[in-house]
Design an enzyme around this catalytic site. Structure first.
Site, PDB file in Angstrom:
ATOM      1  N   ASP A  10      -4.413   0.805  29.821  1.00 38.36           N
ATOM      2  CA  ASP A  10      -5.488  -0.201  29.909  1.00 38.36           C
ATOM      3  C   ASP A  10      -5.228  -1.284  28.861  1.00 38.36           C
ATOM      4  O   ASP A  10      -5.979  -1.444  27.913  1.00 38.36           O
ATOM      5  CB  ASP A  10      -6.870   0.459  29.714  1.00 38.36           C
ATOM      6  CG  ASP A  10      -7.015   1.196  28.380  1.00 38.36           C
ATOM      7  OD1 ASP A  10      -5.992   1.561  27.760  1.00 38.36           O
ATOM      8  OD2 ASP A  10      -8.169   1.399  27.938  1.00 38.36           O
ATOM      9  N   HIS A 240      -2.836   4.709  17.906  1.00 38.52           N
ATOM     10  CA  HIS A 240      -3.226   5.726  18.890  1.00 38.52           C
ATOM     11  C   HIS A 240      -2.195   5.844  20.017  1.00 38.52           C
ATOM     12  O   HIS A 240      -1.597   6.898  20.240  1.00 38.52           O
ATOM     13  CB  HIS A 240      -4.568   5.365  19.522  1.00 38.52           C
ATOM     14  CG  HIS A 240      -5.729   5.351  18.583  1.00 38.52           C
ATOM     15  ND1 HIS A 240      -6.216   6.485  17.978  1.00 38.52           N
ATOM     16  CD2 HIS A 240      -6.530   4.337  18.175  1.00 38.52           C
ATOM     17  CE1 HIS A 240      -7.265   6.169  17.234  1.00 38.52           C
ATOM     18  NE2 HIS A 240      -7.472   4.873  17.335  1.00 38.52           N
TER      19      HIS A 240
HETATM   20  O1  RIB Z   1      -9.360   5.987  21.235  1.00 38.35           O
HETATM   21  C1  RIB Z   1      -8.199   5.224  21.274  1.00 38.35           C
HETATM   22  C2  RIB Z   1      -7.888   4.804  22.696  1.00 38.35           C
HETATM   23  O2  RIB Z   1      -8.960   3.985  23.137  1.00 38.35           O
HETATM   24  C3  RIB Z   1      -6.638   4.003  22.858  1.00 38.35           C
HETATM   25  O3  RIB Z   1      -6.027   4.324  24.093  1.00 38.35           O
HETATM   26  C4  RIB Z   1      -7.128   2.577  22.841  1.00 38.35           C
HETATM   27  O4  RIB Z   1      -6.287   1.723  23.577  1.00 38.35           O
HETATM   28  C5  RIB Z   1      -8.513   2.679  23.412  1.00 38.35           C
HETATM   29  O5  RIB Z   1      -8.505   2.531  24.757  1.00 38.35           O
HETATM   30 CA    CA Z   2      -5.294   2.529  25.602  1.00 36.28          CA
END
Ligand code: RIB
Ligand code: CA
Length: 307
Positions: A10, A240
């Site tokens: 995303d 992340h």
């Molecule tokens: O919690 C972190 C996630 O949430 C990552 O994938 C970031 O892109 C958001 O979508």
């Molecule tokens: Ca993400």
């Protein structure tokens, strides 16, 4: 050995960091991007994914996926974290390419079936496309090589709420279906991603190493760093989504524990992932520890190797 990877995404700032990392790592072959709502609306995510493919010379298809969760209403996009268009303060990109006509779920099922056991699905957004793929062709549970997700948390609470990590929160029903399927799932959650921090100085280095790709990452990261600072995290931002891509290709950087997981579907704890000892669902390989220096060094080194 090269890892054949489909990144379900995303994009999103840390998604872009993850995809750029994957493109730079010679041990990863990105064979497709599939898009899902989350940080932005899915149409924006598809446009951003097409831009990344073109900027990074990825030469792979982009398949658009779910615009909304399986059962609950769509949450507003996380514009305060990722910017109105998903790339921080940058304007909307204008890629020349188009998404393929297959949906994300169709692309996932077909590609795994044509390459049985070989494809790693690295899901770094809400898990809706994976749930649709399981519904479309349950056999994908046997043809996918491995599913590595960025999402959830076993022991450290949430980020979008006190209890839930954002990707699971946005579609808890999809996460529950993914955890219930009989395929190998690795969960790269907040238990480990909170240990991997990138600073403004690190992004300066990426720009110096690779002016085009690193410069783009530097440009989008300032918005992300500002968001982190606004919630009290002044040291830097968490990597992340790059952590999930790195875990997919270099699992030795992570310690894992196998456990069944349950997902809270509604109420104030919606999206919370909980270890469920004794549950009859398959075991999920949950990352519980990380060699954060090793992961960070790998992330930086990939950009350094770019021309
Ligand atoms: O919690 C972190 C996630 O949430 C990552 O994938 C970031 O892109 C958001 O979508
Ligand atoms: Ca993400």
């Amino acid at each position: 050995m090269t890892v054949k990877m489909i990144i379900d995404t995303d994009p999103g700032i840390d998604d872009a960091m993850a995809i750029a990392y994957a493109a730079a790592d010679p041990n990863i072959e990105v064979i497709g991007l599939t898009t899902v709502f989350g940080n932005v609306y899915v149409e924006q995510g598809t446009r951003n994914a097409l831009h990344l493919v073109e900027m990074l010379d990825l030469n792979c298809p982009v398949a658009e996926g779910a615009a909304k969760p399986l059962e609950i209403p769509l949450d507003p996009p996380s514009h305060q974290v990722h910017g109105a268009e998903g790339f921080g303060g940058l304007p909307a990109p204008t890629p020349s390419g188009k998404a393929i006509s297959e949906s994300a779920a169709e692309f996932l099922c077909r590609t795994c079936s044509e390459n049985p056991g070989e494809v790693v699905i690295c899901a770094i957004g809400p898990l809706t496309n994976l749930a649709h793929a399981l519904r479309l062709d349950p056999h994908i549970a046997h043809t996918a090589g491995k599913v590595v997700i960025m999402g959830g948390s076993a022991e450290v609470g949430g980020n979008i709420t006190q209890f839930a990590e954002a990707n699971i929160f946005h579609d808890p029903h999809a996460a529950a279906e993914v955890f219930a399927a009989d395929w190998p799932v690795v969960m790269v959650g907040l238990d480990v991603t909170h240990d991997i921090i990138c600073t403004s100085q690190d992004f300066d280095k990426l720009k110096a190493y690779a002016p085009k790709t690193g410069g783009f990452i530097k440009a989008i990261s300032s918005f992300y760093l500002d968001f982190y600072a606004s919630v009290g995290l002044t040291e830097g931002c968490h990597l992340h989504d790059p952590a999930a891509v790195i875990a997919a290709a270099y699992p030795h950087h992570f310690q894992t524990r196998d456990m069944p997981l349950s997902v809270i579907l509604d109420g104030e704890r919606r999206g919370e992932t909980q270890p469920a000892p004794g549950a009859s669902t398959p075991l999920v390989s949950v990352c519980t520890g990380v060699d954060d220096d090793g992961v960070k060094a790998r992330f930086m080194a990939a950009y350094r190797a770019l021309s």
